[in-house]
Design an enzyme around this catalytic site. Sequence first.
Site, PDB file in Angstrom:
ATOM      1  N   LYS A  16       0.824  -1.219   0.000  1.00  0.00           N
ATOM      2  CA  LYS A  16       0.000   0.000   0.000  1.00  0.00           C
ATOM      3  C   LYS A  16       0.854   1.263   0.000  1.00  0.00           C
ATOM      4  O   LYS A  16       0.552   2.222  -0.705  1.00  0.00           O
ATOM      5  CB  LYS A  16      -0.930   0.016   1.221  1.00  0.00           C
ATOM      6  CG  LYS A  16      -1.955  -1.080   1.262  1.00  0.00           C
ATOM      7  CD  LYS A  16      -2.974  -0.864   2.367  1.00  0.00           C
ATOM      8  CE  LYS A  16      -2.340  -0.831   3.754  1.00  0.00           C
ATOM      9  NZ  LYS A  16      -1.702  -2.116   4.118  1.00  0.00           N
ATOM     10  N   ARG A  24      -9.904   1.477   8.712  1.00  0.00           N
ATOM     11  CA  ARG A  24      -9.706   0.028   8.775  1.00  0.00           C
ATOM     12  C   ARG A  24     -10.977  -0.714   9.141  1.00  0.00           C
ATOM     13  O   ARG A  24     -11.014  -1.940   9.085  1.00  0.00           O
ATOM     14  CB  ARG A  24      -8.601  -0.299   9.778  1.00  0.00           C
ATOM     15  CG  ARG A  24      -7.224   0.210   9.354  1.00  0.00           C
ATOM     16  CD  ARG A  24      -6.143  -0.234  10.299  1.00  0.00           C
ATOM     17  NE  ARG A  24      -4.823   0.189   9.864  1.00  0.00           N
ATOM     18  CZ  ARG A  24      -3.699  -0.099  10.491  1.00  0.00           C
ATOM     19  NH1 ARG A  24      -3.733  -0.822  11.601  1.00  0.00           N
ATOM     20  NH2 ARG A  24      -2.539   0.330  10.034  1.00  0.00           N
ATOM     21  N   ARG A  63      11.872  -7.817   3.124  1.00  0.00           N
ATOM     22  CA  ARG A  63      11.805  -6.373   2.902  1.00  0.00           C
ATOM     23  C   ARG A  63      12.896  -5.630   3.670  1.00  0.00           C
ATOM     24  O   ARG A  63      13.213  -5.953   4.816  1.00  0.00           O
ATOM     25  CB  ARG A  63      10.430  -5.856   3.339  1.00  0.00           C
ATOM     26  CG  ARG A  63      10.253  -4.354   3.197  1.00  0.00           C
ATOM     27  CD  ARG A  63       8.805  -3.947   3.377  1.00  0.00           C
ATOM     28  NE  ARG A  63       8.276  -4.300   4.683  1.00  0.00           N
ATOM     29  CZ  ARG A  63       7.006  -4.136   5.036  1.00  0.00           C
ATOM     30  NH1 ARG A  63       6.141  -3.655   4.157  1.00  0.00           N
ATOM     31  NH2 ARG A  63       6.589  -4.484   6.246  1.00  0.00           N
ATOM     32  N   ARG A 103      12.478  -3.972   9.621  1.00  0.00           N
ATOM     33  CA  ARG A 103      11.574  -3.696  10.723  1.00  0.00           C
ATOM     34  C   ARG A 103      11.503  -4.893  11.661  1.00  0.00           C
ATOM     35  O   ARG A 103      11.536  -6.048  11.214  1.00  0.00           O
ATOM     36  CB  ARG A 103      10.167  -3.384  10.193  1.00  0.00           C
ATOM     37  CG  ARG A 103      10.040  -2.005   9.605  1.00  0.00           C
ATOM     38  CD  ARG A 103       8.714  -1.743   8.942  1.00  0.00           C
ATOM     39  NE  ARG A 103       7.563  -2.301   9.651  1.00  0.00           N
ATOM     40  CZ  ARG A 103       6.297  -2.053   9.337  1.00  0.00           C
ATOM     41  NH1 ARG A 103       6.014  -1.248   8.312  1.00  0.00           N
ATOM     42  NH2 ARG A 103       5.299  -2.591  10.006  1.00  0.00           N
ATOM     43  N   ARG A 159      -0.652 -10.573  11.815  1.00  0.00           N
ATOM     44  CA  ARG A 159      -1.197  -9.319  11.290  1.00  0.00           C
ATOM     45  C   ARG A 159      -2.142  -9.577  10.124  1.00  0.00           C
ATOM     46  O   ARG A 159      -3.182  -8.920   9.993  1.00  0.00           O
ATOM     47  CB  ARG A 159      -0.056  -8.404  10.845  1.00  0.00           C
ATOM     48  CG  ARG A 159       0.739  -7.827  12.010  1.00  0.00           C
ATOM     49  CD  ARG A 159       2.073  -7.283  11.572  1.00  0.00           C
ATOM     50  NE  ARG A 159       1.971  -6.230  10.580  1.00  0.00           N
ATOM     51  CZ  ARG A 159       2.992  -5.793   9.843  1.00  0.00           C
ATOM     52  NH1 ARG A 159       4.183  -6.352   9.977  1.00  0.00           N
ATOM     53  NH2 ARG A 159       2.826  -4.825   8.986  1.00  0.00           N
TER      54      ARG A 159
END
Length: 255
Positions: free
Chosen positions: A47, A122, A161, A196, A207
Site C-alpha cells: 500500500k 480500517r 523487505r 523492521r 497481522r
Amino acid sequence: MCSAQNVCLCFFKNTYRNVCFLKNINSINKGVKNLIIVMLGAPGSGKGTVAKLLTDTLNIEHISTGDMFREEIKSGSKLGKELENYMSDGKLVPDDVVIKILDERLSRPTAQNGVVLDGFPRTKIQAEHLKQLLEKRNKKVDVAIQLNIPDEDIIYRTVKRRICSNKDCGAIYNLEFNKPKQDGICDVCGSELYRREDDNEETVKRRIDTYHKRSEPIIKYFEEEGILYTVDLRAQDQVTKQDIDKWLKDINKKI
C-alpha cells in the site's frame, strides 16, 4: 510488472456514484485535483509503495496513519503522549483519537488538493466517521483501491523487505525481487537499510489474520458505495508509475 488486465472495477447498484467516480478518474489526466483515495490491503501488500506512486502522479498528499502517529508523538503534545501510551502498551488507538488527529491533518493546506489515505479507515465505523469528516468539507472518498495479494506472497515479500533509514527517502527494497545495488545501502540516497522488527513470519501471519477478520465489512462498505477498485498482484510484481497510468487508462475505457 502487473498487467492492467488483472485490474477489475467493481460496479454496484448505486449507478450515480459509479458515474461520478468514473468521471473523477477520467479527469485525472486533465489536471483535476481534490481526489480522496483510500488504500486497502493486508500489511505488506504494498500500500505504501502504491500510495507514493499515486501521490507523485496526482500531486496530492500521502497521509499514512503510522507516520501521522509518529509525528504527533514526536511533537510532545498532550494528544501525542496519549497516543504513545496506547502504542507502548500494544493497544489499539481508539477511533475518537484517530479521528481527532486525522481531522487536523485534513485541515492543513497541503491536504486541500487531495489525499491518499494509507492505514485509515480500517473498519466500517471508521469509514463512516471519515465520510462525516469529508462531508463537512464538501468532499467524499472518490475511490478505494484494494491491493489483493495471496497471504503466502505477502509473508515471503515482507520477511525479505528492507527499508531506507532516511525518513525523507523511505525507499523500499526486497532481497529477492528488488535488491539494492550495494548490500545494505539505499540506491537513492546512500543511507543504510534496515529490517523492521515486526517483519518476521510469525508476526506477519498474525497481522494478516487480524486484517482478514476486520477487513470484510469495510470492503463490503466500499463495494456498496460503488467505489471499490481491486488490483490483483503477486509477490514478484513491482508496481511502477507506468502501471498506475495503465490502471487509470483501463478505467477510462469503461466510461
